[in-house]
Design an enzyme around this catalytic site. Sequence first.
Site, PDB file in Angstrom:
ATOM      1  CG  ASN A  13      -1.902   1.027   1.341  1.00 18.05           C
ATOM      2  OD1 ASN A  13      -1.897   1.955   0.541  1.00 18.05           O
ATOM      3  ND2 ASN A  13      -2.790   0.922   2.312  1.00 18.05           N
ATOM      4  NE  ARG A  93      -5.436   2.610  -1.108  1.00 15.40           N
ATOM      5  CZ  ARG A  93      -5.425   3.576  -0.203  1.00 15.40           C
ATOM      6  NH1 ARG A  93      -4.486   3.597   0.732  1.00 15.40           N
ATOM      7  NH2 ARG A  93      -6.352   4.500  -0.200  1.00 15.40           N
ATOM      8  CG  HIS A 181     -10.341   6.517   1.533  1.00 12.48           C
ATOM      9  ND1 HIS A 181     -10.628   7.829   1.792  1.00 12.48           N
ATOM     10  CD2 HIS A 181      -9.008   6.386   1.778  1.00 12.48           C
ATOM     11  CE1 HIS A 181      -9.526   8.467   2.169  1.00 12.48           C
ATOM     12  NE2 HIS A 181      -8.531   7.614   2.155  1.00 12.48           N
ATOM     13  NE  ARG A 241      -4.618  14.001  -0.359  1.00 11.37           N
ATOM     14  CZ  ARG A 241      -5.013  12.738  -0.184  1.00 11.37           C
ATOM     15  NH1 ARG A 241      -6.255  12.387  -0.444  1.00 11.37           N
ATOM     16  NH2 ARG A 241      -4.163  11.823   0.224  1.00 11.37           N
ATOM     17  CD  GLU A 380      -6.808   1.659   3.175  1.00 10.80           C
ATOM     18  OE1 GLU A 380      -5.708   1.815   3.742  1.00 10.80           O
ATOM     19  OE2 GLU A 380      -7.424   2.596   2.641  1.00 10.80           O
TER      20      GLU A 380
END
Length: 395
Positions: A13, A93, A181, A241, A380
């Site tokens: 990831n 990912r 996500h 962000r 994840e």
Amino acid sequence: MNQSAKNFILSVNCGSSSLKFSLYRTNSLKMELEGTIKNIGNTNGAFSIHDNRHSVLEHKPVYLTNLGDAVTEVIKWFESNQSKYPLSAIGHRVIQGGPKHRLPEVITNELLEILLQQVYLAPNHLPAEINTIITFKTAFKKAIQVACFDTLFHNNMPAYAKDYPLPAKYTNKGLTKYGFHGLSYEYIMKKLARKVPHLKRQKIIIAHLGNGASMVAVKNGIGVETTMGISPLGGLVMGTRPGDLDPGAILFLLKEGNLLYEELDRLLSNESGLKAIGGTNDVQRLLTDEHQNPEAKAALALFCYSAKKFIGALASAIGGLDMLVFTGGIGENSATMRERICMNMEFLGIKLHKQSNYNNDEIISSTSAKVQIRVLPTDEEWIIAHHSKKFIDNY
Ligand code: ADP
């Protein structure tokens, strides 16, 4: 013992300044070890690995100038431990593969070609992810490489939720809302399915609040609205962000700021959000500093306000709310931030149980509240391994 019984799946990831990886036994998907390289590009970088009993296998400071060097470091570790941890698959990912590639798939040279053609859709993430895949493919030729796209969970959004009101000549090139996500949301839904009867009847908002932050609205078990769009820059205010901006703000930056594409990209990806207001993207530090530092306080207030606003918007999108789930570094760990986000939300049926929230219990809503509020750690890497395993079994 069949082949997969003694083999392992590695989940990779890549983040902007970190690389996370976890190793699972192929048969049981039990985690064997997990590791990170943090602060890539900084002098305070650190490479660490621990096993499933939290014993430290590796812990050293590193100064790695870029993600490529970090990948090389991880590969060296697994090469020198190859006899102990033979790899049957490596799952990656991948931020996105454009409109036609959302399901997990084996990474062939053809898929790599396609991903290279999609770089313009995710110029900040895809180049580094493609390089990571190629480096792993070269180092571990016998392992199957699998791409797991972060967009899959949002594949069934209705057209009115995902279409941008822009001319077809742009939308035909893939300018649409993808949402991200997705691997985290898929994991949370899998976990909920084991705990909550009739999950599909529930109207759910999952708030993944980390350095990158987004929310998804789930109805009938399907993600039907989300806060991020074509890129992970939009939606909620994030660490570095800005989240949603009036398109006029971009025009302003181009004209008044005289910014070039790369400068604008850097501003929106790395220099906005909490960092622009509070001086750091680290929520834990902002919480420590807020009593002496009004900027830190203002940054946290903006984050919570943005989260509240999107909870309201997503609840409207699905016609009500039965469950709110917090996950991600902030959602999983910060009772204070959860409390501030849920404050004055009784009109939507959201009411925290103060003590349960501060205990970090799994269910943190007041017993009388209409909306059940949960805290669930995401994983994840596990969902990447889960998808990758299917390809080993079919090979
Ligand atoms: P990423 O998007 O990089 O995976 P994470 O999910 O790890 O991010 O979340 C990182 C954020 O979580 C940081 O802002 C960090 O300060 C915050 N965080 C982690 N633990 C806590 C805590 N106990 N209290 C407040 N914030 C926390």
